[in-house]
Design an enzyme around this catalytic site. Structure first.
Site, mmCIF file in Angstrom:
data_model
loop_
_atom_site.group_PDB
_atom_site.id
_atom_site.type_symbol
_atom_site.label_atom_id
_atom_site.label_comp_id
_atom_site.label_asym_id
_atom_site.label_seq_id
_atom_site.Cartn_x
_atom_site.Cartn_y
_atom_site.Cartn_z
ATOM 1 N N LYS A 172 0.843 -1.206 0.000
ATOM 2 C CA LYS A 172 0.000 0.000 0.000
ATOM 3 C C LYS A 172 0.872 1.247 0.000
ATOM 4 C CE LYS A 172 -2.061 2.843 2.939
ATOM 5 N NZ LYS A 172 -2.195 3.992 2.051
ATOM 6 N N GLU A 247 9.897 1.538 10.536
ATOM 7 C CA GLU A 247 10.820 2.659 10.289
ATOM 8 C C GLU A 247 10.016 3.927 10.490
ATOM 9 O OE1 GLU A 247 13.929 2.251 9.844
ATOM 10 O OE2 GLU A 247 13.881 0.086 9.554
ATOM 11 N N CYS A 281 13.036 11.703 6.205
ATOM 12 C CA CYS A 281 13.162 11.312 7.620
ATOM 13 C C CYS A 281 14.586 11.515 8.121
ATOM 14 C CB CYS A 281 12.722 9.866 7.794
ATOM 15 S SG CYS A 281 13.588 8.754 6.680
ATOM 16 N N GLU A 383 8.653 16.295 15.619
ATOM 17 C CA GLU A 383 8.993 16.204 14.197
ATOM 18 C C GLU A 383 8.119 17.162 13.385
ATOM 19 O OE1 GLU A 383 7.906 12.612 12.054
ATOM 20 O OE2 GLU A 383 9.827 12.644 11.013
HETATM 21 P P1 NDP Z 1 1.868 7.966 8.062
HETATM 22 O O1 NDP Z 1 2.240 7.195 9.265
HETATM 23 O O2 NDP Z 1 0.711 8.872 8.137
HETATM 24 O O3 NDP Z 1 1.562 6.981 6.842
HETATM 25 C C1 NDP Z 1 2.461 6.024 6.350
HETATM 26 C C2 NDP Z 1 1.690 4.958 5.601
HETATM 27 O O4 NDP Z 1 0.865 4.261 6.537
HETATM 28 C C3 NDP Z 1 0.741 5.522 4.551
HETATM 29 O O5 NDP Z 1 0.657 4.609 3.471
HETATM 30 C C4 NDP Z 1 -0.553 5.605 5.315
HETATM 31 O O6 NDP Z 1 -1.660 5.635 4.482
HETATM 32 C C5 NDP Z 1 -0.487 4.329 6.125
HETATM 33 N N1 NDP Z 1 -1.336 4.314 7.309
HETATM 34 C C6 NDP Z 1 -1.911 5.371 7.954
HETATM 35 N N2 NDP Z 1 -2.656 4.935 9.004
HETATM 36 C C7 NDP Z 1 -2.543 3.586 9.033
HETATM 37 C C8 NDP Z 1 -3.047 2.565 9.892
HETATM 38 N N3 NDP Z 1 -3.838 2.841 10.941
HETATM 39 N N4 NDP Z 1 -2.707 1.286 9.644
HETATM 40 C C9 NDP Z 1 -1.888 0.981 8.635
HETATM 41 N N5 NDP Z 1 -1.391 1.900 7.761
HETATM 42 C C10 NDP Z 1 -1.698 3.191 7.960
HETATM 43 O O7 NDP Z 1 3.191 8.701 7.609
HETATM 44 P P2 NDP Z 1 3.330 9.744 6.445
HETATM 45 O O8 NDP Z 1 2.856 9.133 5.160
HETATM 46 O O9 NDP Z 1 2.739 11.021 6.919
HETATM 47 O O10 NDP Z 1 4.924 9.869 6.332
HETATM 48 C C11 NDP Z 1 5.664 10.756 7.084
HETATM 49 C C12 NDP Z 1 6.289 10.038 8.255
HETATM 50 O O11 NDP Z 1 7.093 8.961 7.793
HETATM 51 C C13 NDP Z 1 7.225 10.936 9.029
HETATM 52 O O12 NDP Z 1 7.002 10.742 10.410
HETATM 53 C C14 NDP Z 1 8.609 10.420 8.653
HETATM 54 O O13 NDP Z 1 9.598 10.644 9.614
HETATM 55 C C15 NDP Z 1 8.340 8.975 8.465
HETATM 56 N N6 NDP Z 1 9.373 8.377 7.635
HETATM 57 C C16 NDP Z 1 10.277 7.521 8.217
HETATM 58 C C17 NDP Z 1 11.309 6.979 7.475
HETATM 59 C C18 NDP Z 1 12.273 6.008 8.068
HETATM 60 O O14 NDP Z 1 12.970 5.335 7.311
HETATM 61 N N7 NDP Z 1 12.367 5.891 9.376
HETATM 62 C C19 NDP Z 1 11.482 7.336 6.054
HETATM 63 C C20 NDP Z 1 10.468 8.227 5.556
HETATM 64 C C21 NDP Z 1 9.453 8.726 6.319
HETATM 65 P P3 NDP Z 1 -2.324 7.072 4.111
HETATM 66 O O15 NDP Z 1 -1.271 7.901 3.501
HETATM 67 O O16 NDP Z 1 -3.369 6.714 3.168
HETATM 68 O O17 NDP Z 1 -2.819 7.623 5.402
#
Ligand code: NDP
Length: 479
Positions: A172, A247, A281, A383
């Site tokens: 997804k 992550e 990130c 963040e």
């Molecule tokens: P989110 O946690 O909002 O979403 C990440 C993914 O999870 C999306 O596909 C989202 O779908 C999905 N998701 C949301 N809610 C749920 C749920 N309840 N159950 C399962 N899946 C779910 O993060 P963001 O997309 O806003 O990304 C930004 C974040 O990612 C920042 O905190 C950043 O630091 C972190 N990040 C970490 C990295 C690492 O390697 N540690 C690298 C890159 C980013 P949808 O978008 O449809 O809500």
């Protein structure tokens, strides 16, 4: 209007609900495509397809699997322009960055794991009486959930090792940036990937992500995203004893000692804070500068940042594009307000940008540098994930290590010094999964990647990823 489809069992199909979500171009603020609003019924169809494909894919000679993955890598390279432009329109990042980083890295992910699997070996432990050896078998059907900041880069970083090890995947992408994952499905078909091996379900995290997380036939979840979402996923998946790789977020320190190469530190720190609109990130958003060079560093750093032009991401001269969504844009602006309330002084930026022409309603913010804040205020602890960096002076090594370690996060850190002993000592004392010394975001894909504390659990990259996506079984033979 381009309508995206789910990819299930090798076919492009509509969501069961028949409903779609609007997909916005961040640079214009306008809807330009439609994304399936899928739910657990689509996930169920994908699981059935993946279960059917599993014996075929896991039983295929590893060289053949590798060939298919290398073909996908080649196709991505061949279609670089198309994918880069799709990524930029969908995400808001500059086109040159999509071309130089996102799409080449996605190709590299397929290439890297497609070849690494050929070198993956397991252990044997022999005594005079017994031989133990470890079989590593694929898990079966696995879930990969990725975020919007580096859409294809992180999507492929998860699915490539999962596929290389013989698993079938339910993936997804973020509903904010679905386009390149959708286009990738076509390349997988062309590359000869059997139907059902990779299934891509588009839609909201709360529906599709949650359905993947709680599905009893999905035995491992690899997730990259926010810390709160990671906690929600763990709450559901842990009692089901699923394998979990999380992550999560970061609030990375960038430490500038007074014996550093000042020119390099200032230039790279500007890149480290603002590349991809600060939506990486690994961005170094808390910049700690030793007092004796604080003014000199500030001057050079600000002179670089002031040259970061903000505007249409399709224009070659643009350094910083649009933020991914209106909600995220509002969140970043609210943090700039918070920083002012907390007593910060905005040294540059701080404002919304409305470029003339097609991007006048896009979600742009100037690169923003703030000083005068304490290391433990909210602006320096939470963040922001946008084009906002703070400068904080320090006197001693002990003091800066304590300030760097003061957040809940522990993903990446950067240290600038020409003193070798100090560099190693500080790296050892930082609570961080990754430490860069005199460089930033140099990524050797063989190295373990991940965070400590609230930045995550588990490591990706290299053999760590292949181990995650396989189940070890020890076989003991009496000799
Ligand atoms: P989110 O946690 O909002 O979403 C990440 C993914 O999870 C999306 O596909 C989202 O779908 C999905 N998701 C949301 N809610 C749920 C749920 N309840 N159950 C399962 N899946 C779910 O993060 P963001 O997309 O806003 O990304 C930004 C974040 O990612 C920042 O905190 C950043 O630091 C972190 N990040 C970490 C990295 C690492 O390697 N540690 C690298 C890159 C980013 P949808 O978008 O449809 O809500």
């Amino acid at each position: 209007m381009n309508t995206i489809s789910n990819f299930i069992g090798g076919e492009f199909i509509k969501p069961v609900s028949g409903n779609y979500l609007d997909n916005y171009e961040p640079a214009t603020g306008e809807v330009y495509s439609l994304v399936p609003d899928s739910d657990e019924r689509d996930v169920e169809l994908a699981v059935i397809a993946a279960q059917k494909a599993f014996p075929i894919w896991s039983g295929m000679p590893v060289e053949k699997r590798s060939e298919i993955m290398l073909r996908i890598a080649d196709f991505l390279t061949l279609h670089l322009e198309r994918f880069a432009s799709a990524e930029t329109i969908d995400q808001g990042k500059p086109l040159w960055l999509s071309k130089a980083m996102d799409i080449p890295r996605a190709a590299q992910n397929f290439h890297f794991f497609g070849t690494e699997i050929l070198h993956f070996a397991s252990e044997a432990h022999a005594t005079n009486q017994h031989l133990n050896y470890t079989l590593r078998t694929p898990i079966g059907v696995v879930g990969c959930i990725s975020p919007w900041n580096l859409p294809l880069y992180l999507f492929s970083w998860k699915i490539a090792p999962a596929l290389a090890t013989g698993n079938c995947v339910i993936a997804k992408p973020s509903e904010l940036t679905p386009m390149t994952a959708y286009l990738l499905a076509e390349l997988c078909q062309k590359a000869g990937m059997p139907p059902g091996v990779l299934n891509i379900i588009h839609g909201l995290g709360a529906k599709v992500g949650a359905a993947i997380t709680k599905h009893t036939a999905i035995h491992a979840i690899s997730f990259t995203g926010g810390t709160k979402t990671g906690a929600d996923i763990a709450r559901t998946a842990a009692p089901m004893f699923k394998k979990l790789s999380l992550e999560l977020g970061g609030k990375n320190p960038n430490i500038i000692f007074d014996d550093c190469n000042l020119g390099e530190a200032a230039l790279t720190s500007a890149r480290a804070a603002f590349t991809n609109q600060g939506e990486i990130c690994l961005c170094g958003s808390r910049i700690f500068v030793q007092q004796s060079i604080y003014d000199a560093f500030k001057e050079q750093f600000l002179s670089h940042v002031s040259r970061f032009t903000v505007g249409d991401p399709l224009e070659p001269g643009t350094v910083q594009g649009a933020l991914v969504s209106k909600a995220h844009w509002e969140k970043v602006l609210s943090y700039i307000e918070l920083a002012k309330q907390e007593g910060g002084t905005v040294l540059c930026g701080g404002n919304v940008v409305n470029p003339e022409g097609r991007c006048e309603n896009g979600w742009f913010i100037e690169p923003t540098v703030i000083e005068g804040l304490s290391y433990d205020c909210r602006t320096n602890q939470e963040e922001i994930f946008g084009p906002v960096a703070t400068l904080v002076p320090f006197e001693t090594e002990e003091e800066v290590v304590a300030m760097a370690n003061s957040t809940n996060y522990g993903l990446a850190a950067v240290v600038w010094t020409e003193n070798l002993s100090k560099a190693h000592r500080v790296a050892a004392n930082l609570q961080s999964g990754i430490v860069w010394i005199n460089c930033w975001m140099v990524r050797d894909l063989r190295t373990p990647f991940g965070g400590v504390k609230h930045s995550g659990v588990g490591r990706e990259g290299g053999f760590e990823a292949l181990k995650f996506f396989t189940e070890p079984k020890n076989v003991c033979v009496k000799l």
